[in-house]
Design an enzyme around this catalytic site. Sequence first.
Site: not given
Ligand SMILES: NC(=O)C1=CN([C@@H]2O[C@H](COP(=O)(O)OP(=O)(O)OC[C@H]3O[C@@H](n4cnc5c(N)ncnc54)[C@H](OP(=O)(O)O)[C@@H]3O)[C@@H](O)[C@H]2O)C=CC1
Ligand SMILES: O=C(CO)COP(=O)(O)O
Length: 326
Positions: A15, A135, A137, A190, A243, A247, A254-255, A273, A275
């Site tokens: 993200w 939202g 995405s 969600k 959302d 989802t 992933r959920n 991941l 959540e």
């Molecule tokens: N992926 C998606 O489509 C979407 C995700 N989100 C939300 O975004 C959030 C992150 O998800 P996503 O990016 O997909 O997850 P990922 O598993 O792809 O990445 C999580 C990232 O967070 C980093 N991280 C973990 N702990 C810390 C910390 N303490 N300080 C700094 N960085 C840290 C990890 O680092 P490292 O690489 O070193 O392990 C990793 O790069 C979640 O809450 C998710 O629900 C929201 C909308 C869309």
């Molecule tokens: O939040 C998301 C889309 O809006 C991403 O969904 P997942 O974390 O379930 O992959």
Amino acid sequence: MPAFQSVAVIGAGAWGTALATVAARAGRSVTLWARNAEHAARIASTRDNPRLPGVMLTPDIVVTSELALAARADMILIATPAQHLRGAVNALASHLTGPVPIIACAKGIEHGTHKFMTDVIAEAAPAAQPAILSGPSFADDVARGLPTAVTLAAKDEQLASALVQALGSPTFRPYHSTDVRGVEIGGAAKNVLAIAVGIAVGRKLGASAQAALTTRGFAELARFGRTLGARGETLGGLSGLGDLILTCSSPQSRNFALGLALGRGEKAPAGKLAEGESTAPVLIELAASQNIEMPVSQAVAAILDGKTTIDAAISGLLTRPFKAEE
Ligand SMILES: NC(=O)C1=CN([C@@H]2O[C@H](COP(=O)(O)OP(=O)(O)OC[C@H]3O[C@@H](n4cnc5c(N)ncnc54)[C@H](OP(=O)(O)O)[C@@H]3O)[C@@H](O)[C@H]2O)C=CC1
Ligand SMILES: O=C(CO)COP(=O)(O)O
């Protein structure tokens, strides 16, 4: 020129990487911060992040593991998992020099404290201006420039609107809002409901059951939201219903994929991941403390915790007393 010219993204996961591309596309100067120096150096040189494979970062995006550099930005997005948001903002706080907007992009509720993301930011960085972006995405869609719309909320409407101006583009359309709580509730709840719907699909309960469970899931999300002060239009908007629909209908989530695997009697996908797994117990604790009925979320929490079997949980939901629709 928008009020916020430079943007830092904390957390170089899927993200965070997608949001860095969004900000660059909107014309901002962008810094993407990864906690691991080797990881940062690898992304900086290859322009490809294994957490979002196949998406090439443009040369103008600075990738770093130096927090002080990221902290200089005019606005900061936090894209770590929800349970790590406090740690990330704590680390950032000592480098901040003014009342910078910090936008939570994680979806969840903090364990132990039961705090929502913007409350955690307010505690960890009291001088900052907390906001939330949420939202329908998927990171992959967003990074590839497919059309996406989200909600961006801050208590101050002018601030929310200025942040939207800084991040928005034709393919990433944030709508501004002041209903911070409503936006963070939708994103957190969600994910739990998507696990439930994934389970039903994995158990081959049919498309009608999928629609029914998504809708009854929305009923409990909205009940929870209303009790905690969220606005109806937010709950029925992009960060709530929008959302939830995404989802609960796509294995790209992933959920949903976790639920799908559980429903099929398979192992959870490794290293992904989801959540909703962390949010489920906190969500039902919060709901119980407010006497809010959330049977679907409760069933998910009980399945994940091993307190019930999938078949018993499904049977429990299907044999609840008939009642008026609300
Ligand atoms: N992926 C998606 O489509 C979407 C995700 N989100 C939300 O975004 C959030 C992150 O998800 P996503 O990016 O997909 O997850 P990922 O598993 O792809 O990445 C999580 C990232 O967070 C980093 N991280 C973990 N702990 C810390 C910390 N303490 N300080 C700094 N960085 C840290 C990890 O680092 P490292 O690489 O070193 O392990 C990793 O790069 C979640 O809450 C998710 O629900 C929201 C909308 C869309
Ligand atoms: O939040 C998301 C889309 O809006 C991403 O969904 P997942 O974390 O379930 O992959």
